[in-house]
Design an enzyme around this catalytic site. Structure first.
Site, mmCIF file in Angstrom:
data_model
loop_
_atom_site.group_PDB
_atom_site.id
_atom_site.type_symbol
_atom_site.label_atom_id
_atom_site.label_comp_id
_atom_site.label_asym_id
_atom_site.label_seq_id
_atom_site.Cartn_x
_atom_site.Cartn_y
_atom_site.Cartn_z
ATOM 1 N N ARG A 104 -4.724 4.848 43.341
ATOM 2 C CA ARG A 104 -5.225 5.840 43.082
ATOM 3 C C ARG A 104 -6.332 6.592 43.703
ATOM 4 N NH1 ARG A 104 -4.462 6.497 36.401
ATOM 5 N NH2 ARG A 104 -6.735 5.669 36.740
ATOM 6 N N THR A 108 -9.537 12.316 42.028
ATOM 7 C CA THR A 108 -8.324 13.353 42.153
ATOM 8 C C THR A 108 -7.307 12.820 41.002
ATOM 9 O OG1 THR A 108 -7.239 12.463 43.961
ATOM 10 C CG2 THR A 108 -8.881 14.243 44.391
ATOM 11 N N ASP A 201 -8.469 -2.065 34.423
ATOM 12 C CA ASP A 201 -7.897 -2.067 35.931
ATOM 13 C C ASP A 201 -6.873 -3.025 35.197
ATOM 14 O OD1 ASP A 201 -8.402 -0.557 38.672
ATOM 15 O OD2 ASP A 201 -7.124 -2.498 38.742
ATOM 16 N N ASP A 204 -7.538 -5.297 39.111
ATOM 17 C CA ASP A 204 -8.382 -5.890 39.630
ATOM 18 C C ASP A 204 -8.689 -7.100 38.370
ATOM 19 O OD1 ASP A 204 -9.444 -4.510 41.246
ATOM 20 O OD2 ASP A 204 -11.522 -3.383 39.114
HETATM 21 C C1 PRP Z 1 -3.244 0.808 39.843
HETATM 22 C C2 PRP Z 1 -1.470 0.558 39.242
HETATM 23 C C3 PRP Z 1 -0.348 1.497 39.027
HETATM 24 C C4 PRP Z 1 -1.187 2.809 39.195
HETATM 25 C C5 PRP Z 1 -1.215 4.029 37.911
HETATM 26 O O1 PRP Z 1 -3.258 1.294 40.545
HETATM 27 O O2 PRP Z 1 -0.911 -0.732 38.874
HETATM 28 O O3 PRP Z 1 -0.372 1.779 40.825
HETATM 29 O O4 PRP Z 1 -2.744 2.638 39.049
HETATM 30 O O5 PRP Z 1 -1.889 4.459 37.937
HETATM 31 P P1 PRP Z 1 -0.974 6.419 37.788
HETATM 32 O O6 PRP Z 1 0.153 6.480 37.451
HETATM 33 O O7 PRP Z 1 -2.363 7.717 37.336
HETATM 34 O O8 PRP Z 1 -0.724 6.875 39.564
HETATM 35 P P2 PRP Z 1 -4.363 0.972 41.511
HETATM 36 O O9 PRP Z 1 -4.917 2.835 41.623
HETATM 37 O O10 PRP Z 1 -5.350 1.101 40.668
HETATM 38 O O11 PRP Z 1 -4.444 0.070 42.705
HETATM 39 P P3 PRP Z 1 -4.085 -1.109 42.796
HETATM 40 O O12 PRP Z 1 -3.157 -1.989 42.188
HETATM 41 O O13 PRP Z 1 -4.059 -1.523 44.648
HETATM 42 O O14 PRP Z 1 -5.258 -1.619 42.127
HETATM 43 N N1 URA Z 2 -4.331 1.992 36.599
HETATM 44 C C1 URA Z 2 -4.721 1.261 35.796
HETATM 45 O O1 URA Z 2 -5.197 -0.531 36.458
HETATM 46 N N2 URA Z 2 -5.174 0.888 34.681
HETATM 47 C C2 URA Z 2 -4.690 1.979 33.801
HETATM 48 O O2 URA Z 2 -5.327 1.979 32.850
HETATM 49 C C3 URA Z 2 -4.520 2.694 34.430
HETATM 50 C C4 URA Z 2 -4.729 2.509 35.977
#
Ligand code: PRP
Ligand code: URA
Length: 209
Positions: A104, A108, A201, A204
């Site tokens: 994400r 944005t 997160d 993380d």
């Molecule tokens: C997180 C999560 C989803 C997304 C959800 O991933 O694992 O994929 O955010 O958010 P959304 O419904 O608003 O799209 P992130 O973008 O943090 O990537 P990562 O898994 O690499 O940490």
């Molecule tokens: N992605 C995450 O990891 N946590 C949230 O709360 C939203 C998006």
């Protein structure tokens, strides 16, 4: 279909959600509770897989059991979806694994695509289980579902640990044929797109970054 199956009323789900959510839970215990919750979500999501009867000879007599009649594909959305893959492979050793890389954009909140490794799903009967612990705005899940459909997938479920109502609404608006299985439907998104109360997160915390 447009159904959300929420498992929070089960005591073990709620117990593990408490561990997962707590800011005092370290990465090791976070991973352990994520895996236990993923197991429970995976069991619920596979309840309606297509099966076929097979005769089995036990040491006592002939009997029959229902065995899987379709290919199961586990599709983690990188990175955090990796948290749910081993659980899926432990429960379904015959499963295949495809990958979708999305993150994400923090400003944005739009999903950015960076990797894909998927087969042509139109060639055989299949069930696709998208794995991602978090459904927030729904942008990532909607994009992942579309990528599977573009490859010919038709039987798609979304497996998450925590969902925001806003994300569920978005997924069903764009893909009403998909079912969502989750440990918890939380309250709402905050102004920067995080799920409340959520867990922070997921990637993380799972990977200790
Ligand atoms: C997180 C999560 C989803 C997304 C959800 O991933 O694992 O994929 O955010 O958010 P959304 O419904 O608003 O799209 P992130 O973008 O943090 O990537 P990562 O898994 O690499 O940490
Ligand atoms: N992605 C995450 O990891 N946590 C949230 O709360 C939203 C998006």
């Amino acid at each position: 279909m447009s159904q959300v199956i929420e498992l929070k009323s089960h005591p073990l789900v709620s117990h593990n959600l408490a561990l997962l959510r707590s800011k005092d839970t370290d990465s090791q215990r976070f991973r352990e509770s994520a895996q236990r919750l993923s197991t429970m979500v995976m069991v619920a999501a596979t309840e309606s897989l297509n099966t076929v009867e097979q005769t089995v000879e036990t040491p006592m007599k002939s009997t029959s059991e229902m065995i899987l009649a379709e290919d199961v594909w586990l599709i983690p959305i990188l990175r955090a979806g990796l948290a749910m893959v081993d659980v899926g492979l432990n429960l379904i050793p015959e499963a295949h694994v495809g990958f979708i890389g999305l993150y994400r954009d923090e400003a944005t909140l739009q999903p950015k695509h960076y990797y894909k490794n998927l087969p042509d799903f139109s060639e055989s009967a299949h069930a696709c289980l998208i794995l991602d612990p978090m459904l927030a705005t729904g942008g990532s899940s909607v994009a992942a579902i579309q990528m599977l459909k573009d490859e010919g997938a038709s039987d798609i479920s979304l497996l998450t640990l925590i969902c925001a109502p806003e994300g569920i609404k978005e997924v069903f608006a764009k893909h009403p044929d998909v079912s969502i299985f989750t440990a918890s439907v939380d309250e709402h998104l905050n102004e920067v797109g995080y799920i409340v109360p959520g867990l922070g997160d997921a990637g993380d915390r799972y990977f200790g970054t």
